[in-house]
Scaffold this motif. Structure first.
Motif, PDB file in Angstrom:
ATOM      1  N   PHE A   1     -27.268  12.685  12.857  1.00 49.23           N
ATOM      2  CA  PHE A   1     -27.427  14.092  13.231  1.00 49.23           C
ATOM      3  C   PHE A   1     -28.536  14.257  14.265  1.00 49.23           C
TER       4      PHE A   1
ATOM      5  N   ARG B   1     -28.252  15.423  18.226  1.00 52.29           N
ATOM      6  CA  ARG B   1     -28.945  16.633  18.696  1.00 52.29           C
ATOM      7  C   ARG B   1     -29.849  16.283  19.878  1.00 52.29           C
TER       8      ARG B   1
ATOM      9  N   GLU C   1     -28.047  15.867  23.024  1.00 55.67           N
ATOM     10  CA  GLU C   1     -27.662  17.180  23.567  1.00 55.67           C
ATOM     11  C   GLU C   1     -28.740  17.782  24.462  1.00 55.67           C
ATOM     12  N   ILE C   2     -30.031  17.511  24.138  1.00 55.18           N
ATOM     13  CA  ILE C   2     -31.082  18.073  25.003  1.00 55.18           C
ATOM     14  C   ILE C   2     -31.508  17.072  26.080  1.00 55.18           C
TER      15      ILE C   2
ATOM     16  N   TYR D   1     -38.674  19.600  20.031  1.00 53.07           N
ATOM     17  CA  TYR D   1     -37.331  19.921  19.530  1.00 53.07           C
ATOM     18  C   TYR D   1     -37.265  19.776  18.013  1.00 53.07           C
TER      19      TYR D   1
ATOM     20  N   LYS E   1     -21.769  22.934  29.665  1.00 55.98           N
ATOM     21  CA  LYS E   1     -23.104  22.428  29.361  1.00 55.98           C
ATOM     22  C   LYS E   1     -23.748  21.961  30.659  1.00 55.98           C
TER      23      LYS E   1
ATOM     24  N   ASP F   1     -37.225  23.559  24.465  1.00 57.18           N
ATOM     25  CA  ASP F   1     -36.995  22.455  23.521  1.00 57.18           C
ATOM     26  C   ASP F   1     -37.191  22.928  22.084  1.00 57.18           C
TER      27      ASP F   1
END
Ligand code: ADP
Ligand code: ADP
Ligand code: MG
Ligand code: MG
Lengths: 254, 254
Positions: free
Chosen positions: A56, A60, A63-64, A161, B112, B160
Protein backbone atom coordinates in the motif's frame (compact mmCIF):
# COMPACT_ATOMS: atom_id res chain seq x y z
CA UNK A 1 8.43 -21.18 -1.48
CA UNK A 2 10.51 -24.28 -2.00
CA UNK A 3 10.52 -24.14 -5.79
CA UNK A 4 12.33 -20.82 -5.84
CA UNK A 5 16.04 -20.23 -5.34
CA UNK A 6 16.75 -18.33 -2.10
CA UNK A 7 19.34 -15.56 -2.48
CA UNK A 8 19.45 -14.18 1.05
CA UNK A 9 17.75 -14.82 4.35
CA UNK A 10 17.45 -11.71 6.50
CA UNK A 11 15.91 -11.17 9.88
CA UNK A 12 12.39 -10.39 8.64
CA UNK A 13 12.37 -11.42 5.00
CA UNK A 14 13.74 -14.02 2.61
CA UNK A 15 14.80 -12.93 -0.88
CA UNK A 16 14.26 -15.36 -3.78
CA UNK A 17 15.26 -15.10 -7.40
CA UNK A 18 12.42 -13.37 -9.25
CA UNK A 19 10.35 -14.73 -12.09
CA UNK A 20 11.82 -12.21 -14.54
CA UNK A 21 15.46 -11.10 -14.99
CA UNK A 22 16.38 -8.18 -12.75
CA UNK A 23 13.66 -9.01 -10.24
CA UNK A 24 13.57 -10.63 -6.83
CA UNK A 25 10.79 -11.90 -4.60
CA UNK A 26 10.52 -10.60 -1.04
CA UNK A 27 8.95 -13.20 1.26
CA UNK A 28 7.77 -11.63 4.53
CA UNK A 29 8.34 -13.82 7.60
CA UNK A 30 6.66 -13.66 11.00
CA UNK A 31 10.09 -13.64 12.67
CA UNK A 32 10.86 -10.63 14.79
CA UNK A 33 14.19 -9.54 16.21
CA UNK A 34 15.24 -6.55 18.27
CA UNK A 35 18.39 -4.99 19.72
CA UNK A 36 20.53 -6.23 16.82
CA UNK A 37 18.98 -9.75 17.00
CA UNK A 38 19.73 -10.27 20.70
CA UNK A 39 15.98 -10.63 21.26
CA UNK A 40 14.09 -13.04 18.99
CA UNK A 41 10.48 -14.09 18.60
CA UNK A 42 7.60 -14.38 16.19
CA UNK A 43 4.58 -12.18 15.66
CA UNK A 44 1.74 -14.28 14.23
CA UNK A 45 0.55 -12.94 10.88
CA UNK A 46 3.15 -10.14 10.80
CA UNK A 47 4.56 -11.22 7.45
CA UNK A 48 1.15 -11.05 5.80
CA UNK A 49 0.37 -7.65 7.29
CA UNK A 50 3.80 -6.15 6.48
CA UNK A 51 3.46 -7.42 2.92
CA UNK A 52 0.10 -5.65 2.57
CA UNK A 53 1.18 -2.46 4.34
CA UNK A 54 4.39 -2.22 2.31
CA UNK A 55 2.46 -2.75 -0.94
CA UNK A 56 0.00 0.00 0.00
CA UNK A 57 2.70 2.49 1.01
CA UNK A 58 4.93 1.79 -2.03
CA UNK A 59 1.95 2.26 -4.38
CA UNK A 60 0.95 5.52 -2.70
CA UNK A 61 4.55 6.84 -2.82
CA UNK A 62 4.82 5.94 -6.51
CA UNK A 63 1.66 7.98 -7.07
CA UNK A 64 3.39 11.11 -5.74
CA UNK A 65 6.45 10.48 -7.91
CA UNK A 66 8.83 8.63 -5.60
CA UNK A 67 10.53 5.88 -7.65
CA UNK A 68 10.37 2.53 -5.85
CA UNK A 69 11.50 -1.04 -6.42
CA UNK A 70 7.94 -2.37 -5.97
CA UNK A 71 6.38 -4.15 -8.94
CA UNK A 72 3.44 -6.17 -7.61
CA UNK A 73 2.25 -8.30 -4.74
CA UNK A 74 2.27 -11.98 -5.68
CA UNK A 75 0.36 -13.47 -2.78
CA UNK A 76 -0.26 -13.03 0.94
CA UNK A 77 3.43 -13.15 1.89
CA UNK A 78 5.36 -12.30 -1.26
CA UNK A 79 5.92 -9.33 -3.49
CA UNK A 80 7.89 -8.99 -6.70
CA UNK A 81 10.39 -6.12 -6.68
CA UNK A 82 13.14 -4.87 -8.95
CA UNK A 83 16.53 -6.14 -7.90
CA UNK A 84 18.70 -3.23 -6.82
CA UNK A 85 22.19 -2.56 -5.53
CA UNK A 86 21.37 -1.53 -1.97
CA UNK A 87 23.00 1.73 -0.85
CA UNK A 88 24.59 0.57 2.42
CA UNK A 89 22.91 3.28 4.46
CA UNK A 90 19.79 3.10 6.59
CA UNK A 91 18.08 6.47 6.43
CA UNK A 92 16.09 7.34 9.55
CA UNK A 93 13.70 10.29 9.59
CA UNK A 94 12.48 11.47 12.99
CA UNK A 95 9.62 13.81 13.83
CA UNK A 96 9.41 13.05 17.53
CA UNK A 97 12.32 12.01 19.73
CA UNK A 98 12.14 8.32 20.71
CA UNK A 99 14.16 5.15 21.07
CA UNK A 100 17.90 5.34 20.51
CA UNK A 101 17.85 9.10 19.88
CA UNK A 102 16.20 9.80 23.25
CA UNK A 103 18.74 7.54 24.91
CA UNK A 104 21.88 8.73 23.11
CA UNK A 105 21.16 12.44 23.47
CA UNK A 106 19.51 12.35 26.90
CA UNK A 107 16.28 13.76 25.53
CA UNK A 108 12.75 12.98 26.60
CA UNK A 109 10.90 10.36 24.57
CA UNK A 110 7.91 12.12 23.04
CA UNK A 111 9.62 15.48 22.52
CA UNK A 112 8.48 17.00 19.25
CA UNK A 113 11.59 17.89 17.24
CA UNK A 114 11.85 21.49 15.96
CA UNK A 115 12.07 20.05 12.44
CA UNK A 116 12.34 16.56 10.93
CA UNK A 117 15.84 15.15 11.45
CA UNK A 118 17.44 12.83 8.88
CA UNK A 119 20.01 10.37 10.23
CA UNK A 120 22.26 7.87 8.45
CA UNK A 121 23.33 4.48 9.80
CA UNK A 122 25.94 2.31 8.12
CA UNK A 123 24.18 -0.94 7.22
CA UNK A 124 26.39 -3.58 8.86
CA UNK A 125 24.86 -6.01 11.35
CA UNK A 126 28.26 -7.09 12.72
CA UNK A 127 29.03 -3.50 13.63
CA UNK A 128 25.51 -2.96 15.02
CA UNK A 129 24.53 -0.50 12.26
CA UNK A 130 26.56 2.45 13.62
CA UNK A 131 25.36 6.00 13.14
CA UNK A 132 27.38 7.99 10.61
CA UNK A 133 27.25 11.49 9.18
CA UNK A 134 27.21 12.66 5.56
CA UNK A 135 30.97 13.12 5.94
CA UNK A 136 31.44 9.35 6.34
CA UNK A 137 28.96 8.53 3.59
CA UNK A 138 30.74 10.80 1.10
CA UNK A 139 34.34 10.21 2.14
CA UNK A 140 33.92 6.43 2.16
CA UNK A 141 32.08 6.48 -1.15
CA UNK A 142 28.87 4.77 -0.01
CA UNK A 143 26.94 7.32 -2.04
CA UNK A 144 27.88 10.20 -4.34
CA UNK A 145 27.01 13.77 -3.29
CA UNK A 146 24.25 13.77 -5.94
CA UNK A 147 22.83 10.50 -4.64
CA UNK A 148 22.90 11.70 -1.04
CA UNK A 149 21.09 14.88 -1.96
CA UNK A 150 18.46 12.86 -3.78
CA UNK A 151 18.13 10.44 -0.86
CA UNK A 152 17.56 13.29 1.60
CA UNK A 153 15.09 14.99 -0.76
CA UNK A 154 13.08 11.81 -1.25
CA UNK A 155 13.19 11.00 2.46
CA UNK A 156 11.75 14.39 3.43
CA UNK A 157 9.01 14.14 0.79
CA UNK A 158 8.18 10.63 1.97
CA UNK A 159 8.05 11.97 5.52
CA UNK A 160 5.62 14.74 4.63
CA UNK A 161 3.37 12.38 2.68
CA UNK A 162 3.38 9.62 5.26
CA UNK A 163 2.85 12.06 8.16
CA UNK A 164 -0.30 13.11 6.33
CA UNK A 165 -1.37 9.58 5.44
CA UNK A 166 -0.97 8.43 9.03
CA UNK A 167 -2.58 11.54 10.53
CA UNK A 168 -5.59 10.89 8.28
CA UNK A 169 -6.07 7.59 10.08
CA UNK A 170 -5.41 8.96 13.56
CA UNK A 171 -1.75 7.99 13.84
CA UNK A 172 1.39 10.06 14.54
CA UNK A 173 4.42 9.06 12.48
CA UNK A 174 7.18 9.33 15.07
CA UNK A 175 10.10 8.00 12.99
CA UNK A 176 10.91 5.46 10.28
CA UNK A 177 13.78 3.76 8.47
CA UNK A 178 14.23 3.67 4.70
CA UNK A 179 16.63 1.93 2.35
CA UNK A 180 17.45 3.04 -1.17
CA UNK A 181 18.99 1.13 -4.05
CA UNK A 182 20.46 1.66 -7.50
CA UNK A 183 19.05 0.29 -10.75
CA UNK A 184 21.50 0.33 -13.65
CA UNK A 185 20.49 1.13 -17.20
CA UNK A 186 23.67 1.03 -19.28
CA UNK A 187 25.97 3.64 -17.81
CA UNK A 188 23.13 5.38 -15.94
CA UNK A 189 22.06 4.57 -12.43
CA UNK A 190 18.69 5.46 -10.94
CA UNK A 191 17.93 5.66 -7.22
CA UNK A 192 14.77 3.96 -6.01
CA UNK A 193 13.20 3.34 -2.62
CA UNK A 194 13.72 -0.33 -1.72
CA UNK A 195 13.10 -2.76 1.14
CA UNK A 196 9.82 -2.25 3.05
CA UNK A 197 7.69 0.17 5.03
CA UNK A 198 5.93 -1.50 7.95
CA UNK A 199 5.46 -1.25 11.72
CA UNK A 200 8.73 -3.24 11.94
CA UNK A 201 10.64 -0.18 10.71
CA UNK A 202 8.78 2.79 12.08
CA UNK A 203 7.18 4.15 15.21
CA UNK A 204 3.47 4.81 15.06
CA UNK A 205 1.59 6.33 17.99
CA UNK A 206 -2.16 6.69 18.20
CA UNK A 207 -2.83 10.40 17.66
CA UNK A 208 -5.20 10.63 20.64
CA UNK A 209 -3.93 8.12 23.21
CA UNK A 210 -0.22 7.97 22.15
CA UNK A 211 -0.55 4.19 22.36
CA UNK A 212 2.29 2.45 20.51
CA UNK A 213 1.22 0.63 17.33
CA UNK A 214 4.56 -0.76 16.15
CA UNK A 215 7.47 -3.08 16.95
CA UNK A 216 8.16 -1.25 20.22
CA UNK A 217 5.31 -3.40 21.64
CA UNK A 218 7.55 -6.41 20.93
CA UNK A 219 10.83 -4.74 21.91
CA UNK A 220 9.44 -3.57 25.25
CA UNK A 221 7.15 -6.56 25.98
CA UNK A 222 4.04 -4.40 26.01
CA UNK A 223 1.72 -7.16 24.76
CA UNK A 224 -0.92 -6.76 22.06
CA UNK A 225 1.74 -6.93 19.33
CA UNK A 226 -0.37 -8.80 16.74
CA UNK A 227 -3.35 -6.56 17.46
CA UNK A 228 -1.27 -3.41 16.93
CA UNK A 229 -0.03 -4.53 13.48
CA UNK A 230 -3.59 -5.55 12.58
CA UNK A 231 -4.97 -2.19 13.68
CA UNK A 232 -2.49 -0.32 11.44
CA UNK A 233 -3.49 -2.52 8.48
CA UNK A 234 -7.18 -2.10 9.31
CA UNK A 235 -6.95 1.70 9.44
CA UNK A 236 -5.07 1.74 6.12
CA UNK A 237 -7.85 -0.42 4.67
CA UNK A 238 -5.56 -3.36 3.81
CA UNK A 239 -6.39 -5.86 6.57
CA UNK A 240 -7.02 -9.23 4.93
CA UNK A 241 -9.89 -11.39 6.20
CA UNK A 242 -8.64 -12.96 9.42
CA UNK A 243 -9.54 -16.39 8.06
CA UNK A 244 -6.98 -15.85 5.32
CA UNK A 245 -4.23 -15.01 7.80
CA UNK A 246 -5.03 -18.01 9.95
CA UNK A 247 -4.92 -20.42 7.06
CA UNK A 248 -1.59 -18.92 6.04
CA UNK A 249 -0.20 -19.27 9.53
CA UNK A 250 -1.15 -22.95 9.37
CA UNK A 251 0.59 -23.24 5.99
CA UNK A 252 3.71 -21.72 7.42
CA UNK A 253 3.95 -24.21 10.28
CA UNK A 254 3.13 -27.36 8.30
CA UNK B 1 -21.07 39.40 14.79
CA UNK B 2 -22.58 42.83 14.99
CA UNK B 3 -20.43 44.04 17.88
CA UNK B 4 -17.23 43.72 15.86
CA UNK B 5 -15.94 46.13 13.26
CA UNK B 6 -16.01 44.61 9.75
CA UNK B 7 -12.85 45.27 7.73
CA UNK B 8 -13.67 43.47 4.49
CA UNK B 9 -16.50 41.39 3.11
CA UNK B 10 -15.33 38.80 0.60
CA UNK B 11 -17.24 36.20 -1.33
CA UNK B 12 -17.01 33.45 1.28
CA UNK B 13 -15.84 35.19 4.43
CA UNK B 14 -16.14 38.42 6.36
CA UNK B 15 -13.07 39.81 8.11
CA UNK B 16 -13.52 41.63 11.43
CA UNK B 17 -11.04 43.46 13.60
CA UNK B 18 -9.54 40.95 16.00
CA UNK B 19 -9.69 40.98 19.77
CA UNK B 20 -5.93 41.59 20.01
CA UNK B 21 -3.71 43.98 18.01
CA UNK B 22 -2.39 42.41 14.83
CA UNK B 23 -5.22 39.91 14.65
CA UNK B 24 -8.38 39.57 12.61
CA UNK B 25 -11.43 37.34 12.84
CA UNK B 26 -12.43 35.28 9.82
CA UNK B 27 -16.20 34.68 9.77
CA UNK B 28 -17.11 31.85 7.37
CA UNK B 29 -20.33 32.45 5.41
CA UNK B 30 -22.59 29.94 3.66
CA UNK B 31 -22.44 32.06 0.48
CA UNK B 32 -21.01 30.36 -2.56
CA UNK B 33 -19.92 31.91 -5.83
CA UNK B 34 -18.41 30.45 -8.96
CA UNK B 35 -17.03 31.60 -12.31
CA UNK B 36 -15.77 34.88 -10.82
CA UNK B 37 -19.08 35.47 -8.98
CA UNK B 38 -21.29 35.13 -12.06
CA UNK B 39 -23.00 32.22 -10.33
CA UNK B 40 -24.21 32.75 -6.78
CA UNK B 41 -25.94 30.64 -4.14
CA UNK B 42 -25.71 29.34 -0.63
CA UNK B 43 -24.61 25.99 0.73
CA UNK B 44 -26.33 25.38 4.09
CA UNK B 45 -23.81 24.82 6.87
CA UNK B 46 -20.80 25.39 4.58
CA UNK B 47 -19.37 28.17 6.75
CA UNK B 48 -19.38 25.96 9.83
CA UNK B 49 -17.77 23.06 8.00
CA UNK B 50 -15.13 25.19 6.24
CA UNK B 51 -14.26 26.78 9.60
CA UNK B 52 -13.73 23.32 11.12
CA UNK B 53 -11.87 21.88 8.12
CA UNK B 54 -9.60 24.95 7.85
CA UNK B 55 -8.81 24.78 11.58
CA UNK B 56 -7.91 21.09 11.29
CA UNK B 57 -5.70 21.55 8.22
CA UNK B 58 -3.92 24.66 9.57
CA UNK B 59 -3.15 22.85 12.86
CA UNK B 60 -1.83 19.80 11.04
CA UNK B 61 0.36 21.94 8.73
CA UNK B 62 1.74 23.86 11.71
CA UNK B 63 2.70 20.48 13.20
CA UNK B 64 4.93 19.73 10.21
CA UNK B 65 6.55 23.15 10.41
CA UNK B 66 4.55 25.25 7.93
CA UNK B 67 4.05 28.70 9.48
CA UNK B 68 0.38 29.76 9.28
CA UNK B 69 -1.74 32.74 10.28
CA UNK B 70 -4.10 30.51 12.32
CA UNK B 71 -4.32 31.20 16.05
CA UNK B 72 -7.52 29.56 17.30
CA UNK B 73 -11.11 28.82 16.44
CA UNK B 74 -13.47 31.10 18.35
CA UNK B 75 -16.81 29.46 17.67
CA UNK B 76 -18.68 27.53 14.99
CA UNK B 77 -18.19 30.14 12.26
CA UNK B 78 -15.22 32.22 13.37
CA UNK B 79 -11.50 31.82 13.80
CA UNK B 80 -8.88 34.23 15.08
CA UNK B 81 -5.89 34.65 12.76
CA UNK B 82 -2.84 36.88 12.60
CA UNK B 83 -3.40 39.86 10.33
CA UNK B 84 -1.05 39.63 7.37
CA UNK B 85 -0.20 41.59 4.24
CA UNK B 86 -1.59 39.24 1.62
CA UNK B 87 0.85 38.41 -1.22
CA UNK B 88 -1.39 39.19 -4.22
CA UNK B 89 -0.89 35.78 -5.76
CA UNK B 90 -3.13 32.74 -5.63
CA UNK B 91 -0.93 29.65 -5.69
CA UNK B 92 -2.56 26.62 -7.28
CA UNK B 93 -0.99 23.17 -6.96
CA UNK B 94 -2.30 20.48 -9.30
CA UNK B 95 -1.78 16.72 -9.14
CA UNK B 96 -4.47 15.74 -11.63
CA UNK B 97 -5.62 17.83 -14.58
CA UNK B 98 -9.07 19.33 -14.02
CA UNK B 99 -11.14 22.49 -14.36
CA UNK B 100 -9.54 25.48 -16.03
CA UNK B 101 -6.29 23.65 -16.76
CA UNK B 102 -8.09 20.89 -18.67
CA UNK B 103 -10.01 23.53 -20.61
CA UNK B 104 -7.13 25.94 -21.33
CA UNK B 105 -4.66 23.27 -22.44
CA UNK B 106 -7.11 20.92 -24.16
CA UNK B 107 -6.23 18.10 -21.78
CA UNK B 108 -8.49 15.43 -20.43
CA UNK B 109 -9.98 16.01 -17.00
CA UNK B 110 -8.65 13.27 -14.74
CA UNK B 111 -5.23 12.97 -16.39
CA UNK B 112 -2.61 12.36 -13.74
CA UNK B 113 0.13 14.96 -14.20
CA UNK B 114 3.71 13.70 -14.52
CA UNK B 115 4.60 15.77 -11.45
CA UNK B 116 2.77 18.34 -9.32
CA UNK B 117 2.43 21.66 -11.16
CA UNK B 118 2.51 24.98 -9.29
CA UNK B 119 0.63 27.84 -10.95
CA UNK B 120 0.32 31.50 -9.98
CA UNK B 121 -2.73 33.69 -10.49
CA UNK B 122 -2.74 37.42 -9.92
CA UNK B 123 -5.31 38.09 -7.19
CA UNK B 124 -7.59 40.66 -8.79
CA UNK B 125 -11.32 39.95 -9.07
CA UNK B 126 -11.88 42.74 -11.63
CA UNK B 127 -9.35 41.13 -13.95
CA UNK B 128 -10.75 37.64 -13.25
CA UNK B 129 -7.60 36.47 -11.42
CA UNK B 130 -5.43 36.05 -14.55
CA UNK B 131 -2.77 33.38 -14.69
CA UNK B 132 0.79 34.73 -14.49
CA UNK B 133 4.28 33.24 -14.47
CA UNK B 134 7.15 33.78 -12.04
CA UNK B 135 8.44 36.35 -14.54
CA UNK B 136 5.41 38.58 -13.88
CA UNK B 137 5.52 37.99 -10.13
CA UNK B 138 9.18 39.01 -9.93
CA UNK B 139 9.25 41.79 -12.53
CA UNK B 140 6.15 43.45 -11.06
CA UNK B 141 7.44 43.07 -7.51
CA UNK B 142 4.51 41.08 -6.07
CA UNK B 143 7.03 38.88 -4.28
CA UNK B 144 10.82 38.85 -3.98
CA UNK B 145 12.78 35.95 -5.49
CA UNK B 146 13.40 34.66 -1.94
CA UNK B 147 9.70 34.86 -1.09
CA UNK B 148 8.68 33.10 -4.28
CA UNK B 149 11.14 30.29 -3.64
CA UNK B 150 9.77 29.92 -0.11
CA UNK B 151 6.18 29.98 -1.41
CA UNK B 152 6.89 27.21 -3.92
CA UNK B 153 8.76 25.16 -1.31
CA UNK B 154 5.95 25.44 1.23
CA UNK B 155 3.31 24.73 -1.42
CA UNK B 156 4.99 21.48 -2.50
CA UNK B 157 5.42 20.35 1.12
CA UNK B 158 1.77 21.17 1.82
CA UNK B 159 0.84 19.20 -1.30
CA UNK B 160 2.77 16.12 -0.17
CA UNK B 161 1.30 16.26 3.33
CA UNK B 162 -2.27 16.89 2.24
CA UNK B 163 -2.10 14.23 -0.51
CA UNK B 164 -1.22 11.81 2.28
CA UNK B 165 -3.81 13.13 4.72
CA UNK B 166 -6.56 12.89 2.11
CA UNK B 167 -5.45 9.49 0.83
CA UNK B 168 -5.62 8.24 4.41
CA UNK B 169 -9.35 9.01 4.37
CA UNK B 170 -9.96 7.66 0.88
CA UNK B 171 -9.77 10.94 -1.02
CA UNK B 172 -7.60 12.05 -3.95
CA UNK B 173 -6.34 15.63 -3.69
CA UNK B 174 -6.71 16.79 -7.29
CA UNK B 175 -5.73 20.46 -6.86
CA UNK B 176 -5.99 23.33 -4.40
CA UNK B 177 -5.46 27.06 -4.01
CA UNK B 178 -3.34 28.71 -1.32
CA UNK B 179 -2.69 32.28 -0.25
CA UNK B 180 0.34 33.48 1.65
CA UNK B 181 0.91 36.65 3.63
CA UNK B 182 3.64 38.64 5.32
CA UNK B 183 3.93 39.35 9.04
CA UNK B 184 6.30 42.18 9.92
CA UNK B 185 8.56 42.13 12.94
CA UNK B 186 10.57 45.36 12.84
CA UNK B 187 12.49 45.29 9.56
CA UNK B 188 12.00 41.54 9.13
CA UNK B 189 9.11 39.97 7.28
CA UNK B 190 7.98 36.37 7.68
CA UNK B 191 5.87 34.45 5.17
CA UNK B 192 2.92 32.49 6.53
CA UNK B 193 0.12 30.48 4.98
CA UNK B 194 -3.08 32.54 5.20
CA UNK B 195 -6.75 32.42 4.15
CA UNK B 196 -8.38 28.95 4.31
CA UNK B 197 -8.21 25.36 3.16
CA UNK B 198 -11.65 23.91 2.43
CA UNK B 199 -13.67 22.17 -0.30
CA UNK B 200 -14.36 25.70 -1.61
CA UNK B 201 -10.72 25.97 -2.72
CA UNK B 202 -9.70 22.50 -3.73
CA UNK B 203 -10.84 19.50 -5.71
CA UNK B 204 -11.34 16.29 -3.77
CA UNK B 205 -12.33 13.06 -5.51
CA UNK B 206 -13.29 9.88 -3.72
CA UNK B 207 -10.30 7.55 -4.16
CA UNK B 208 -12.47 4.61 -5.25
CA UNK B 209 -15.47 6.08 -7.08
CA UNK B 210 -13.89 9.40 -8.23
CA UNK B 211 -17.05 11.10 -6.99
CA UNK B 212 -16.53 14.83 -6.55
CA UNK B 213 -16.55 16.01 -2.92
CA UNK B 214 -15.97 19.74 -3.38
CA UNK B 215 -17.35 22.97 -4.84
CA UNK B 216 -17.50 21.48 -8.33
CA UNK B 217 -20.80 19.93 -7.16
CA UNK B 218 -22.09 23.51 -6.85
CA UNK B 219 -20.33 24.86 -9.95
CA UNK B 220 -21.66 22.06 -12.14
CA UNK B 221 -25.09 21.62 -10.48
CA UNK B 222 -24.36 18.03 -9.51
CA UNK B 223 -26.53 18.12 -6.36
CA UNK B 224 -25.54 16.73 -2.97
CA UNK B 225 -23.38 19.77 -2.27
CA UNK B 226 -24.06 19.99 1.49
CA UNK B 227 -23.60 16.23 1.84
CA UNK B 228 -20.21 16.34 0.08
CA UNK B 229 -18.83 19.04 2.42
CA UNK B 230 -20.21 17.11 5.41
CA UNK B 231 -18.60 13.88 4.21
CA UNK B 232 -15.18 15.55 3.96
CA UNK B 233 -15.57 16.93 7.51
CA UNK B 234 -16.81 13.55 8.75
CA UNK B 235 -13.84 11.66 7.28
CA UNK B 236 -11.43 14.21 8.80
CA UNK B 237 -13.15 13.66 12.15
CA UNK B 238 -14.29 17.28 12.51
CA UNK B 239 -18.02 17.06 11.66
CA UNK B 240 -19.93 18.90 14.39
CA UNK B 241 -23.19 17.42 15.69
CA UNK B 242 -25.80 18.21 13.05
CA UNK B 243 -28.00 19.79 15.73
CA UNK B 244 -25.26 22.37 16.26
CA UNK B 245 -25.14 23.25 12.57
CA UNK B 246 -28.91 23.55 12.35
CA UNK B 247 -29.13 25.89 15.30
CA UNK B 248 -26.39 28.00 13.77
CA UNK B 249 -28.16 28.15 10.46
CA UNK B 250 -31.19 29.46 12.31
CA UNK B 251 -28.98 32.05 14.08
CA UNK B 252 -27.62 33.19 10.78
CA UNK B 253 -31.02 33.86 9.29
CA UNK B 254 -32.57 35.58 12.29
N1 ADP C 1 15.02 -4.50 -4.24
C1 ADP C 1 16.00 -5.08 -3.52
N2 ADP C 1 17.07 -5.65 -4.12
C2 ADP C 1 18.05 -6.22 -3.41
N3 ADP C 1 18.06 -6.26 -2.06
C3 ADP C 1 17.02 -5.72 -1.40
C4 ADP C 1 15.96 -5.10 -2.08
N4 ADP C 1 15.06 -4.64 -1.17
C5 ADP C 1 15.56 -4.96 0.05
N5 ADP C 1 16.75 -5.61 -0.09
C6 ADP C 1 17.59 -6.12 1.01
O1 ADP C 1 17.01 -7.35 1.38
C7 ADP C 1 17.11 -7.55 2.78
C8 ADP C 1 15.71 -7.73 3.32
O2 ADP C 1 15.68 -8.67 4.32
P1 ADP C 1 15.57 -8.25 5.87
O3 ADP C 1 15.05 -9.45 6.59
O4 ADP C 1 14.86 -6.95 6.03
O5 ADP C 1 17.11 -8.05 6.14
P2 ADP C 1 17.87 -7.46 7.39
O6 ADP C 1 17.99 -8.57 8.35
O7 ADP C 1 19.18 -7.02 6.78
O8 ADP C 1 17.03 -6.29 7.88
C9 ADP C 1 17.77 -6.32 3.35
O9 ADP C 1 19.14 -6.56 3.57
C10 ADP C 1 17.59 -5.27 2.24
O10 ADP C 1 18.65 -4.35 2.21
N1 ADP D 1 -4.58 36.56 7.82
C1 ADP D 1 -5.12 37.40 6.93
N2 ADP D 1 -4.89 38.74 7.01
C2 ADP D 1 -5.43 39.56 6.09
N3 ADP D 1 -6.20 39.17 5.08
C3 ADP D 1 -6.46 37.86 4.94
C4 ADP D 1 -5.93 36.91 5.85
N4 ADP D 1 -6.34 35.68 5.47
C5 ADP D 1 -7.09 35.84 4.37
N5 ADP D 1 -7.17 37.16 4.03
C6 ADP D 1 -7.92 37.74 2.92
O1 ADP D 1 -9.28 37.83 3.34
C7 ADP D 1 -10.16 37.54 2.29
C8 ADP D 1 -11.01 36.37 2.68
O2 ADP D 1 -12.33 36.51 2.22
P1 ADP D 1 -12.88 35.70 0.96
O3 ADP D 1 -14.36 35.71 1.09
O4 ADP D 1 -12.16 34.39 0.80
O5 ADP D 1 -12.38 36.71 -0.15
P2 ADP D 1 -12.38 36.58 -1.71
O6 ADP D 1 -13.75 36.94 -2.17
O7 ADP D 1 -11.32 37.57 -2.08
O8 ADP D 1 -12.01 35.13 -2.02
C9 ADP D 1 -9.30 37.22 1.08
O9 ADP D 1 -9.19 38.35 0.25
C10 ADP D 1 -7.93 36.89 1.68
O10 ADP D 1 -6.87 37.21 0.84
MG1 MG E 1 15.41 -5.30 7.24
MG1 MG F 1 -11.34 33.56 -0.96
Amino acid sequence: MSRKRPIYEGKAKVLYEGTEPGTIIQYFKDDATAFNAQKRGTIAGKGVLNNMITEFVMLRLAEIGIPTHFMRRLNMREQLVRKVEIVPIEVVVRNICAGSMAKRLGLEEGMKLPRPIVEFYYKDDDLGDPMVSDEHVLALGWATPEELEEIVGYSLRINDYLCGLMRGIGIKLVDFKLEFGRIFDNEFSQLVLADEFSPDNCRLWDAITNEKMDKDRFRRDLGGVEEAYQEVARRLGVLPESAEIESLNKDATT
